[in-house]
Scaffold this motif. Structure first.
Motif, PDB file in Angstrom:
ATOM      1  N   TYR A  63       1.997  -7.968   2.702  1.00  0.00           N
ATOM      2  CA  TYR A  63       0.769  -7.224   2.756  1.00  0.00           C
ATOM      3  C   TYR A  63       1.121  -5.570   2.109  1.00  0.00           C
ATOM      4  O   TYR A  63       0.061  -5.155   1.532  1.00  0.00           O
ATOM      5  N   VAL A  64       2.375  -5.275   2.259  1.00  0.00           N
ATOM      6  CA  VAL A  64       2.665  -3.843   1.914  1.00  0.00           C
ATOM      7  C   VAL A  64       2.569  -3.967   0.401  1.00  0.00           C
ATOM      8  O   VAL A  64       2.018  -3.201  -0.297  1.00  0.00           O
ATOM      9  N   ALA A  65       3.085  -4.975  -0.219  1.00  0.00           N
ATOM     10  CA  ALA A  65       3.204  -5.090  -1.761  1.00  0.00           C
ATOM     11  C   ALA A  65       1.526  -5.373  -2.113  1.00  0.00           C
ATOM     12  O   ALA A  65       1.060  -4.417  -3.383  1.00  0.00           O
ATOM     13  N   ILE A  66       0.567  -5.783  -1.487  1.00  0.00           N
ATOM     14  CA  ILE A  66      -0.673  -5.977  -1.896  1.00  0.00           C
ATOM     15  C   ILE A  66      -1.498  -4.601  -1.728  1.00  0.00           C
ATOM     16  O   ILE A  66      -2.158  -4.193  -2.654  1.00  0.00           O
ATOM     17  N   GLY A  67      -1.118  -3.995  -0.398  1.00  0.00           N
ATOM     18  CA  GLY A  67      -1.966  -2.637  -0.409  1.00  0.00           C
ATOM     19  C   GLY A  67      -1.480  -1.686  -1.358  1.00  0.00           C
ATOM     20  O   GLY A  67      -2.216  -0.884  -2.157  1.00  0.00           O
ATOM     21  N   ALA A  68      -0.026  -1.652  -1.669  1.00  0.00           N
ATOM     22  CA  ALA A  68       0.409  -0.643  -2.575  1.00  0.00           C
ATOM     23  C   ALA A  68      -0.082  -0.966  -4.153  1.00  0.00           C
ATOM     24  O   ALA A  68      -0.195  -0.184  -4.919  1.00  0.00           O
ATOM     25  N   SER A  69      -0.488  -2.432  -4.225  1.00  0.00           N
ATOM     26  CA  SER A  69      -0.880  -2.634  -5.820  1.00  0.00           C
ATOM     27  C   SER A  69      -2.057  -1.989  -5.995  1.00  0.00           C
ATOM     28  O   SER A  69      -2.481  -1.595  -7.001  1.00  0.00           O
ATOM     29  N   VAL A  70      -2.947  -2.020  -5.040  1.00  0.00           N
ATOM     30  CA  VAL A  70      -4.299  -1.514  -4.768  1.00  0.00           C
ATOM     31  C   VAL A  70      -4.228   0.101  -5.041  1.00  0.00           C
ATOM     32  O   VAL A  70      -5.028   0.642  -5.951  1.00  0.00           O
ATOM     33  N   LEU A  71      -3.335   0.720  -4.397  1.00  0.00           N
ATOM     34  CA  LEU A  71      -3.234   2.036  -4.447  1.00  0.00           C
ATOM     35  C   LEU A  71      -2.798   2.577  -5.817  1.00  0.00           C
ATOM     36  O   LEU A  71      -3.190   3.549  -6.446  1.00  0.00           O
ATOM     37  N   LEU A  72      -1.442   1.776  -6.271  1.00  0.00           N
ATOM     38  CA  LEU A  72      -0.876   2.225  -7.649  1.00  0.00           C
ATOM     39  C   LEU A  72      -2.191   1.875  -8.720  1.00  0.00           C
ATOM     40  O   LEU A  72      -2.177   2.567  -9.624  1.00  0.00           O
ATOM     41  N   ILE A 117     -14.191  -1.711  -9.511  1.00  0.00           N
ATOM     42  CA  ILE A 117     -13.788  -1.296  -8.185  1.00  0.00           C
ATOM     43  C   ILE A 117     -13.800  -2.582  -7.211  1.00  0.00           C
ATOM     44  O   ILE A 117     -12.968  -2.861  -6.580  1.00  0.00           O
ATOM     45  N   ALA A 118     -15.040  -3.122  -7.132  1.00  0.00           N
ATOM     46  CA  ALA A 118     -15.289  -4.240  -6.336  1.00  0.00           C
ATOM     47  C   ALA A 118     -14.506  -5.692  -6.489  1.00  0.00           C
ATOM     48  O   ALA A 118     -13.737  -5.937  -5.616  1.00  0.00           O
ATOM     49  N   PRO A 119     -14.454  -5.949  -7.731  1.00  0.00           N
ATOM     50  CA  PRO A 119     -13.538  -6.986  -8.128  1.00  0.00           C
ATOM     51  C   PRO A 119     -11.928  -6.898  -7.809  1.00  0.00           C
ATOM     52  O   PRO A 119     -11.436  -7.668  -7.350  1.00  0.00           O
ATOM     53  N   GLY A 120     -11.793  -5.635  -7.988  1.00  0.00           N
ATOM     54  CA  GLY A 120     -10.308  -5.206  -7.940  1.00  0.00           C
ATOM     55  C   GLY A 120      -9.855  -5.501  -6.337  1.00  0.00           C
ATOM     56  O   GLY A 120      -8.800  -6.109  -6.084  1.00  0.00           O
ATOM     57  N   ILE A 121     -10.816  -4.985  -5.544  1.00  0.00           N
ATOM     58  CA  ILE A 121     -10.568  -5.166  -4.133  1.00  0.00           C
ATOM     59  C   ILE A 121     -10.682  -6.686  -3.761  1.00  0.00           C
ATOM     60  O   ILE A 121      -9.767  -7.217  -2.756  1.00  0.00           O
ATOM     61  N   MET A 122     -11.534  -7.549  -4.483  1.00  0.00           N
ATOM     62  CA  MET A 122     -11.684  -8.856  -3.975  1.00  0.00           C
ATOM     63  C   MET A 122     -10.468  -9.566  -4.700  1.00  0.00           C
ATOM     64  O   MET A 122     -10.016 -10.720  -3.884  1.00  0.00           O
ATOM     65  N   MET A 123      -9.632  -9.036  -5.623  1.00  0.00           N
ATOM     66  CA  MET A 123      -8.612  -9.803  -6.185  1.00  0.00           C
ATOM     67  C   MET A 123      -7.557  -9.474  -5.025  1.00  0.00           C
ATOM     68  O   MET A 123      -6.518 -10.507  -4.698  1.00  0.00           O
ATOM     69  N   ALA A 124      -7.321  -8.313  -4.331  1.00  0.00           N
ATOM     70  CA  ALA A 124      -6.243  -8.090  -3.348  1.00  0.00           C
ATOM     71  C   ALA A 124      -6.617  -9.030  -2.239  1.00  0.00           C
ATOM     72  O   ALA A 124      -5.828  -9.819  -1.434  1.00  0.00           O
ATOM     73  N   VAL A 125      -7.817  -9.151  -1.845  1.00  0.00           N
ATOM     74  CA  VAL A 125      -8.368 -10.022  -0.517  1.00  0.00           C
ATOM     75  C   VAL A 125      -8.063 -11.425  -0.839  1.00  0.00           C
ATOM     76  O   VAL A 125      -7.315 -12.198  -0.215  1.00  0.00           O
ATOM     77  N   ALA A 126      -8.008 -11.903  -2.173  1.00  0.00           N
ATOM     78  CA  ALA A 126      -7.760 -13.195  -2.404  1.00  0.00           C
ATOM     79  C   ALA A 126      -6.232 -13.559  -2.375  1.00  0.00           C
ATOM     80  O   ALA A 126      -5.913 -14.458  -1.727  1.00  0.00           O
ATOM     81  N   ILE A 127      -5.616 -12.445  -2.916  1.00  0.00           N
ATOM     82  CA  ILE A 127      -4.101 -12.851  -2.816  1.00  0.00           C
ATOM     83  C   ILE A 127      -3.494 -12.725  -1.437  1.00  0.00           C
ATOM     84  O   ILE A 127      -2.408 -13.412  -1.209  1.00  0.00           O
TER      85      ILE A 127
END
Length: 425
Positions: free
Chosen positions: A95-104, A175-185
């Motif tokens: 989950y750290v990797a996912i959160g960091a992916s969104v921020l980066l 923006i919204a689809p990027g967040i959806m991608m994070a939720v999906a993985i």
């Protein structure tokens, strides 16, 4: 006939190892000969016009900003921030990797740069703590491709220039689809680690979280400045790229002080190499695009696809399937430069919103970055993490399935993209 010549020259050139840029120029040359319109000067002028384009100035500056952030410690601080908030849950490093992916993603816009940074920082930690290594590598690769979706995004810039679509609108639509991608993985990762006995870090205190947040605040301000400036009409995407590069330079050299003059020089060299490749591709694609227009390929393809143009949803489903297959053998930037000028007019004829089509085009191409046999991002994870490619390919499969499901959802319900766009615009 022109379509057959274009495809035959392009794929035969690629199959024998001709670089994409030269393959594109060969397609332009072949179409010139077929149309009895050979003119070497015109070919050279179109190549030069391809990169003599003001919006494309955003590419070198965003590349520079991304290189500065990686070398200057901003990426490491973002990972630390995600760790103190998510590291204590089961499978927390995932989950750290996912959160960091969104921020980066909200700072660099490059899948390869984000993936390399995350793999360098997180894979050794995941290996030491006994995480399933193949799944960990697959997760980091899957998180890395969020980079081209959440603004700022270099593929959106290239797509916007190539198809004359609003880059600002593309940025906001991502923006919204990027967040959806994070939720999906994240859902896929939760399914993978269920029932596994994995070590968890001690929950960070609010004092520790506040300390890490203060250290990261300068990095977190960058996406706020970029998106806020675009939304408020303060600057264009090209000017936003300059702001991002200057901001990253100031923070990494004067605030964090992790880059000296020698480090800045190395960053400039690396950014210049990446920029030169992209710009040469853009120039070669312009020459090919010019001849595609003269040969009237878009109209020929529209006539070919006329039976499905009456159903935008069916048309989009076929385009997504086509792009997913193409993504298996072709990198994202060449796919944009080759296919976008041909497919965008077809989408317009089918009544598909141009920004929505651009978003789906880029998302489909991004998934191609983690699908074998080419899988550029998979190669990055394999190389940086010293892992076998087969293990990374097996590990990424659940996340590819999650992305396929998300793509199907967005094709069925376009308003998931268009509604946030109308609200942000």
């Amino acid at each position: 006939m022109s379509i057959a010549i274009f495809l035959a020259v392009l794929f035969s050139s690629m199959s024998i190892g001709v670089p994409i840029a030269f393959a594109l120029m060969l397609t332009a040359l072949a179409l010139m000969i077929q149309l009895d319109f050979f003119d070497a000067q015109l070919l050279a002028q179109n190549v030069q016009a391809g990169f003599d384009n003001f919006p494309l100035l955003a590419v070198p500056f965003f590349v520079l900003a991304g290189e500065l952030m990686t070398a200057g410690g901003l990426s490491r601080r973002i990972v630390d921030l995600a760790r103190v908030y998510f590291g204590h849950v089961r499978g927390g490093l995932g989950y750290v990797a996912i959160g960091a992916s969104v921020l980066l993603a909200s700072m660099s816009g490059s899948a390869i740069a984000d993936t390399a940074a995350l793999a360098t920082l997180l894979l050794p930690m995941m290996r030491r703590q006994g995480y399933p290594l193949g799944s960990s590598g697959g997760l980091i690769a899957s998180g890395g491709i969020i980079g081209p979706i959440i603004p700022p995004s270099m593929p959106f810039i290239i797509y916007g220039v190539t198809t004359n679509t609003s880059i600002s609108q593309l940025f906001l639509a991502g923006i919204a689809p990027g967040i959806m991608m994070a939720v999906a993985i994240a859902v896929a990762w939760g399914w993978i680690v269920r029932g596994k006995e994995l070590p968890v870090e001690e929950k960070a205190s609010w004092k520790e979280r506040g300390r890490v947040m203060r250290r990261s605040i300068w990095a977190l301000l960058l996406p706020v400045i970029i998106v806020g400036g675009l939304r408020g009409g303060i600057f264009t995407p090209t000017e936003a790229a300059v702001v991002a590069a200057v901001y990253a330079l100031i923070i990494t050299t004067l605030v964090y002080r992790e880059l000296d003059l020698k480090g800045v020089y190395k960053v400039l060299i690396d950014a210049s190499k990446t920029t030169s490749v992209v710009m040469f591709l853009a120039g070669a694609a312009m020459a090919s695009s010019y001849m595609i227009t003269l040969a009237d390929l878009p109209r020929q393809l529209i006539d070919l696809f006329e039976p499905v143009l009456g159903s935008p949803m069916l048309f989009m489903a076929l385009v997504v399937l086509f792009l997913l297959v193409i993504g298996m053998v072709m990198d994202l930037t060449p796919a944009i430069l080759i296919l976008a000028p041909v497919l965008a007019p077809m989408a317009a004829a089918a009544g598909v919103h141009p920004v929505y089509f651009g978003l789906i085009f880029i998302m489909s191409g991004c998934i191609g970055l983690i699908t074998p046999p080419v899988g550029t991002v998979l190669n990055v994870v394999s190389g940086v993490g010293n892992m076998k490619m087969e293990a990374v390919v097996r590990g990424v499969m659940p996340f590819i399935v999650a992305y396929f499901a998300l793509l199907a959802l967005l094709v069925l319900f376009p308003q998931l993209v268009l509604w946030p766009l109308s609200w942000l615009s």
